[in-house]
Design a protein around this motif. Structure first.
Motif, PDB file in Angstrom:
ATOM      1  N   LEU A 211       0.814  -1.211   0.000  1.00 40.17           N
ATOM      2  CA  LEU A 211       0.000   0.000   0.000  1.00 40.17           C
ATOM      3  C   LEU A 211       0.852   1.268   0.000  1.00 40.17           C
ATOM      4  N   LEU A 246      -5.469   5.613  -0.579  1.00 40.33           N
ATOM      5  CA  LEU A 246      -4.439   4.622  -0.255  1.00 40.33           C
ATOM      6  C   LEU A 246      -3.610   5.041   0.953  1.00 40.33           C
ATOM      7  N   THR A 250      -3.251   2.912   4.241  1.00 38.39           N
ATOM      8  CA  THR A 250      -1.909   2.520   4.688  1.00 38.39           C
ATOM      9  C   THR A 250      -1.717   2.840   6.167  1.00 38.39           C
TER      10      THR A 250
END
Length: 473
Positions: A211, A246, A250
């Protein structure tokens, strides 16, 4: 000294090892700078369209920036010397592949793989430096050398690249890497000691690694594509939105992971956090200034690459002076003051260069600006590298170095994107120089912002010293 910091005796090979590590840094920068000048010839020989040719640079930047954190963390886990040598071997192979490329797609793939090799070499070399030199005067001297060689590489890249292109053609830009990489591979086992994380978690959080790598790659892509496509274009906004999502995912994954890709403890130290934030600004200044001066000198003044490199040589020389003068000041609790002074020099140098014109004298207009800019760059590079790595435990040296190098790469891409957009946005009615003047004014603004942020973010460093640590779990 805290028990989780490395208490091993200083390695007697450390100064010879520093030369090797700085050579790696030099070669990565030299390659990047010289290839910029060779893109038009490569495109013409290999039949690449302008958009495809741009990916000679963008593909390299994308893989380099996207994989930096992963490269640093892998080095922490399986061994920094091992990963450094792996990156150097890949650097050797892709240099040969690039030089022998007879088709455009082959060169594009090779340049993307070069970014992978740089992502393994650069943060790992800095982590090894951190491991071999204890905090204090010796590490500051080593970081001064690291910063100075980077500035020298930037200018030598222009000089050497121009000469090689003129004499031997663009394949020579890659062949020159081969003997140096071979020598580095031979000397690495002799001069570098192996080091890795002693943490209990000797595994890589796969989800966090994937990620974070994807997120960082998307960020670099946005910054590379924005000037050409437009900041409000659908592709740029769409990729930016995916990057934000993302990044949030993450962070959530890392908080639940026993082996996070990016440990939160790294940023509990205001000095480490401030060092990395300010590194982004330094890179914006360096790359933004490079865009303006390159386009102005080659496009408006009609300089050859060699003449351009010679005209800029005062800046890396001043950078070396600034770096070595600063490492002495870092023996005292002056990090915040030195950082502020460095950004003031950078802002002042940029402001002086706003006066450039074809009729302005070099010694009265360009030289003073480059001199002050170089002094500020050398000083800031040392102080911020010291800040970003201060108190980082040996277990986190690789990822901390990866974060610092990634901060510089992201800042560089952002500086190019912002300054290029400013230059392009100036209407033709404003005159040929208006865009360059606006770009230089933006660089001066980056310098002012850096001075203000250094005052705010490095406040504790100003009252304390350079051994404030990032607290462990």
């Amino acid at each position: 000294m805290r028990p989780d910091l490395d208490a091993r005796p200083a390695d007697p090979r450390r100064w010879a090892a520093l030369v090797l590590l700085c050579t790696a840094n030099f070669m990565v920068i030299l390659d990047a700078q010289s290839v910029v000048m060779g893109v038009p010839l490569m495109a013409a020989d290999l039949g690449l369209s302008p958009v495809e040719a741009q990916w000679i640079l963008s593909g390299n930047l994308l893989t380099f920036g996207g994989l930096l954190l992963l490269g640093g963390r892998i080095a922490d886990l399986i061994g920094r010397r091992r990963v450094f040598m792996l990156g150097t071997a890949l650097f050797l192979v892709v240099s040969v592949l690039s030089a022998l490329a007879t088709a455009g797609p082959v060169l594009l793939v090779a340049r993307a793989l070069h970014g992978v090799s740089a992502a393994l070499m650069a943060p790992t070399a800095l982590a090894i430096l951190t491991d071999m030199f204890p905090e204090g005067r010796e590490r500051n001297r080593a970081l001064a050398g690291w910063a100075a060689i980077a500035a020298i590489g930037a200018t030598i890249g222009l000089l050497l690249g121009g000469a090689l292109l003129g004499w031997f053609g663009w394949p020579s830009l890659f062949f020159v890497n081969v003997p140096v990489a071979l020598l580095m591979l031979v000397l690495s086992p002799v001069l570098l000691r192996e080091s890795r994380s002693a943490s209990a978690h000797r595994t890589l959080g796969v989800a966090g690694a994937v990620l974070s790598t994807a997120a960082l790659g998307l960020l670099v892509y946005v910054l590379v594509e924005a000037p050409g496509r437009g900041w409000t274009s659908f592709p740029v906004l769409g990729v930016a939105a995916v990057f934000v999502v993302l990044t949030a995912v993450t962070i959530a994954v890392d908080r639940r992971s026993a082996a996070p890709m990016l440990p939160a403890r790294l940023f509990r130290s205001p000095t480490v956090l401030g060092g990395n934030v300010l590194t982004i600004l330094i890179a914006m200044l360096v790359y933004g200034m490079s865009v303006v001066l390159t386009q102005y000198s080659l496009g408006v003044l009609g300089y050859t690459p060699i003449r351009f490199g010679l005209s800029q040589s005062v800046m890396p020389i001043a950078c070396v002076v600034g770096a070595y003068a600063t490492q002495k000041a870092l023996a005292r609790p002056l990090l915040r003051r030195v950082s502020i002074a460095a950004f003031v020099l950078l802002a002042t140098g940029s402001a002086l260069l706003v006066r450039i014109s074809p009729d302005a004298g070099y010694l009265t207009t360009v030289f003073p600006g480059l001199l002050l800019f170089g002094l500020g760059l050398g000083s800031a590079s040392v102080t911020l590298a010291a800040a970003a790595l201060t108190g980082v435990t040996p277990a986190d040296a690789g990822i901390a170095s990866g974060v610092n190098v990634a901060a510089f790469q992201v800042g560089g891409a952002l500086g190019v994107a912002v300054v290029s957009t400013i230059i392009a946005a100036m209407p033709a009615s404003a005159g040929a120089l208006a865009g360059f003047h606006a770009g230089l004014a933006a660089c001066a603004g980056f310098g002012v912002a850096g001075a203000v942020l250094a005052f705010v973010l490095l406040r504790r460093a100003g009252r304390g010293n350079l051994t404030a640590v990032a607290r462990p779990h």
